[in-house]
Write a protein that holds these residues in place. Structure first.
Motif, PDB file in Angstrom:
ATOM      1  N   LYS A 111       0.797  -1.228   0.000  1.00 44.09           N
ATOM      2  CA  LYS A 111       0.000   0.000   0.000  1.00 44.09           C
ATOM      3  C   LYS A 111       0.832   1.282   0.000  1.00 44.09           C
ATOM      4  N   LYS A 112       2.126   1.204   0.339  1.00 52.37           N
ATOM      5  CA  LYS A 112       2.958   2.414   0.338  1.00 52.37           C
ATOM      6  C   LYS A 112       4.244   2.247  -0.470  1.00 52.37           C
ATOM      7  N   LEU A 113       5.027   1.223  -0.146  1.00 50.10           N
ATOM      8  CA  LEU A 113       6.343   1.093  -0.759  1.00 50.10           C
ATOM      9  C   LEU A 113       6.266   0.858  -2.269  1.00 50.10           C
ATOM     10  N   LYS A 114       5.556  -0.161  -2.688  1.00 52.31           N
ATOM     11  CA  LYS A 114       5.481  -0.461  -4.124  1.00 52.31           C
ATOM     12  C   LYS A 114       4.824   0.672  -4.917  1.00 52.31           C
ATOM     13  N   PRO A 115       3.714   1.265  -4.436  1.00 52.79           N
ATOM     14  CA  PRO A 115       3.167   2.409  -5.173  1.00 52.79           C
ATOM     15  C   PRO A 115       4.162   3.582  -5.256  1.00 52.79           C
ATOM     16  N   PHE A 116       4.913   3.804  -4.176  1.00 58.03           N
ATOM     17  CA  PHE A 116       5.922   4.859  -4.191  1.00 58.03           C
ATOM     18  C   PHE A 116       6.990   4.568  -5.252  1.00 58.03           C
ATOM     19  N   MET A 117       7.460   3.332  -5.279  1.00 59.38           N
ATOM     20  CA  MET A 117       8.465   2.949  -6.283  1.00 59.38           C
ATOM     21  C   MET A 117       7.932   3.188  -7.690  1.00 59.38           C
ATOM     22  N   LYS A 118       6.664   2.878  -7.895  1.00 59.34           N
ATOM     23  CA  LYS A 118       6.050   3.013  -9.219  1.00 59.34           C
ATOM     24  C   LYS A 118       5.859   4.489  -9.589  1.00 59.34           C
ATOM     25  N   THR A 119       5.240   5.263  -8.707  1.00 64.58           N
ATOM     26  CA  THR A 119       4.939   6.650  -9.044  1.00 64.58           C
ATOM     27  C   THR A 119       6.199   7.502  -9.156  1.00 64.58           C
ATOM     28  N   GLN A 120       7.235   7.135  -8.421  1.00 61.20           N
ATOM     29  CA  GLN A 120       8.489   7.892  -8.492  1.00 61.20           C
ATOM     30  C   GLN A 120       9.452   7.318  -9.530  1.00 61.20           C
ATOM     31  N   ASN A 121       9.026   6.253 -10.205  1.00 63.19           N
ATOM     32  CA  ASN A 121       9.829   5.617 -11.258  1.00 63.19           C
ATOM     33  C   ASN A 121      11.248   5.299 -10.771  1.00 63.19           C
ATOM     34  N   ILE A 122      11.342   4.652  -9.614  1.00 62.82           N
ATOM     35  CA  ILE A 122      12.637   4.296  -9.035  1.00 62.82           C
ATOM     36  C   ILE A 122      13.318   3.271  -9.938  1.00 62.82           C
ATOM     37  N   GLN A 123      14.512   3.600 -10.403  1.00 60.58           N
ATOM     38  CA  GLN A 123      15.266   2.735 -11.296  1.00 60.58           C
ATOM     39  C   GLN A 123      16.370   1.964 -10.582  1.00 60.58           C
ATOM     40  N   SER A 124      16.799   2.453  -9.429  1.00 62.89           N
ATOM     41  CA  SER A 124      17.802   1.737  -8.647  1.00 62.89           C
ATOM     42  C   SER A 124      17.187   0.456  -8.116  1.00 62.89           C
ATOM     43  N   LYS A 125      18.031  -0.499  -7.775  1.00 64.41           N
ATOM     44  CA  LYS A 125      17.532  -1.741  -7.173  1.00 64.41           C
ATOM     45  C   LYS A 125      17.014  -1.426  -5.774  1.00 64.41           C
ATOM     46  N   VAL A 126      15.801  -1.894  -5.478  1.00 62.54           N
ATOM     47  CA  VAL A 126      15.185  -1.714  -4.163  1.00 62.54           C
ATOM     48  C   VAL A 126      14.927  -3.095  -3.570  1.00 62.54           C
ATOM     49  N   VAL A 127      15.333  -3.270  -2.328  1.00 66.82           N
ATOM     50  CA  VAL A 127      15.027  -4.476  -1.573  1.00 66.82           C
ATOM     51  C   VAL A 127      14.447  -4.039  -0.230  1.00 66.82           C
ATOM     52  N   ALA A 128      13.697  -4.933   0.399  1.00 62.77           N
ATOM     53  CA  ALA A 128      13.126  -4.637   1.713  1.00 62.77           C
ATOM     54  C   ALA A 128      13.845  -5.482   2.763  1.00 62.77           C
ATOM     55  N   LEU A 129      14.129  -4.852   3.878  1.00 60.82           N
ATOM     56  CA  LEU A 129      14.736  -5.543   5.013  1.00 60.82           C
ATOM     57  C   LEU A 129      13.649  -5.769   6.052  1.00 60.82           C
ATOM     58  N   ASP A 130      13.308  -7.024   6.255  1.00 59.30           N
ATOM     59  CA  ASP A 130      12.292  -7.402   7.226  1.00 59.30           C
ATOM     60  C   ASP A 130      12.961  -8.280   8.280  1.00 59.30           C
ATOM     61  N   ASP A 131      13.515  -7.628   9.286  1.00 52.52           N
ATOM     62  CA  ASP A 131      14.204  -8.335  10.356  1.00 52.52           C
ATOM     63  C   ASP A 131      14.054  -7.508  11.625  1.00 52.52           C
ATOM     64  N   THR A 132      13.272  -7.991  12.560  1.00 53.08           N
ATOM     65  CA  THR A 132      12.976  -7.226  13.768  1.00 53.08           C
ATOM     66  C   THR A 132      14.108  -7.251  14.794  1.00 53.08           C
ATOM     67  N   ASN A 133      15.137  -8.061  14.577  1.00 51.76           N
ATOM     68  CA  ASN A 133      16.226  -8.157  15.544  1.00 51.76           C
ATOM     69  C   ASN A 133      17.287  -7.085  15.268  1.00 51.76           C
ATOM     70  N   MET A 134      16.873  -5.837  15.406  1.00 51.27           N
ATOM     71  CA  MET A 134      17.762  -4.713  15.098  1.00 51.27           C
ATOM     72  C   MET A 134      18.977  -4.658  16.012  1.00 51.27           C
ATOM     73  N   ASN A 135      18.817  -5.139  17.235  1.00 52.66           N
ATOM     74  CA  ASN A 135      19.961  -5.146  18.154  1.00 52.66           C
ATOM     75  C   ASN A 135      21.097  -5.999  17.599  1.00 52.66           C
ATOM     76  N   ARG A 136      20.780  -6.970  16.770  1.00 60.74           N
ATOM     77  CA  ARG A 136      21.801  -7.821  16.162  1.00 60.74           C
ATOM     78  C   ARG A 136      22.378  -7.179  14.905  1.00 60.74           C
ATOM     79  N   TRP A 137      21.510  -6.705  14.003  1.00 62.64           N
ATOM     80  CA  TRP A 137      22.034  -6.307  12.701  1.00 62.64           C
ATOM     81  C   TRP A 137      22.471  -4.857  12.577  1.00 62.64           C
ATOM     82  N   LEU A 138      21.951  -3.947  13.397  1.00 60.82           N
ATOM     83  CA  LEU A 138      22.423  -2.556  13.297  1.00 60.82           C
ATOM     84  C   LEU A 138      23.944  -2.460  13.458  1.00 60.82           C
ATOM     85  N   PRO A 139      24.534  -3.037  14.515  1.00 61.06           N
ATOM     86  CA  PRO A 139      25.992  -2.929  14.642  1.00 61.06           C
ATOM     87  C   PRO A 139      26.749  -3.706  13.569  1.00 61.06           C
ATOM     88  N   MET A 140      26.087  -4.674  12.939  1.00 60.25           N
ATOM     89  CA  MET A 140      26.746  -5.409  11.868  1.00 60.25           C
ATOM     90  C   MET A 140      26.833  -4.560  10.598  1.00 60.25           C
TER      91      MET A 140
END
Length: 182
Positions: A111-140
């Motif tokens: 409802k937000k990310l994909k429509p934004f990518m489409k309307t803004q014609n994003i040409q760069s590669k976009v990936v989504a990070l879905d990982d709630t364990n931020m305490n682990r990956w932020l410092p990494m």
């Protein structure tokens, strides 16, 4: 800290740089266009946990990699995205690759990310990070990352620079040129 509380605090406190009212309104206008009905059936979005993202932000090759962590709910992130798109367009023939890592919530992908990518014609590669364990990956990602957005890594070979800030177009290009001169 419980994951949901951490995510709530992260989303409230994340956008690091202050923006003026006009900048917030401009970003809000861009995001409101994504609320319109947009056909997103042709938008592919790869979704990873940190273990899936890690190889994408540590590629060992002869290219310069620009990795931006952002979200549609972060006004400074939305404001600077055109600068990353300009880097993608202007430097792709100079061995530069741009990766945009969205930290949008999974419930907002369609409802937000994909429509934004489409309307803004994003040409760069976009990936989504879905990982709630931020305490682990932020410092990494970087020992210097508090978790605020936007955040960017520019790296090539052994040189790697982390930025927890929003960029102007000129600032981003200036940082990139330091890597082009290697």
């Amino acid at each position: 800290m419980k994951p949901m509380l951490f995510i709530l605090l992260f989303s409230i406190l994340s956008c690091k740089n202050d923006t003026s009212g006009s900048e917030l309104n401009e970003s809000k206008d861009v995001l409101e266009t994504t609320a319109e009905v947009v056909d997103i059936s042709d938008i592919d979005l790869d979704i990873y946990d940190y273990d899936g993202i890690e190889p994408l932000i540590n590629i060992k090759d002869d290219k310069i990699h620009v990795v931006n962590f952002w979200a549609t709910w972060c006004a400074p992130c939305v404001k600077e995205l055109p600068y990353f798109e300009a880097i993608h367009q202007n430097y792709k023939d100079k061995n530069v690759e741009v990766l945009l890592v969205s930290l949008d919530f999974p419930r907002d992908y369609d409802k937000k990310l994909k429509p934004f990518m489409k309307t803004q014609n994003i040409q760069s590669k976009v990936v989504a990070l879905d990982d709630t364990n931020m305490n682990r990956w932020l410092p990494m990602v970087s020992e210097d990352w508090s978790g605020a957005l936007p955040a960017t890594i520019i790296y090539s070979g052994e040189k790697r620079q982390f930025y927890e800030k929003s960029f102007t177009k000129e600032e981003l290009e200036s940082e990139l040129k330091q890597f082009l001169s290697l």
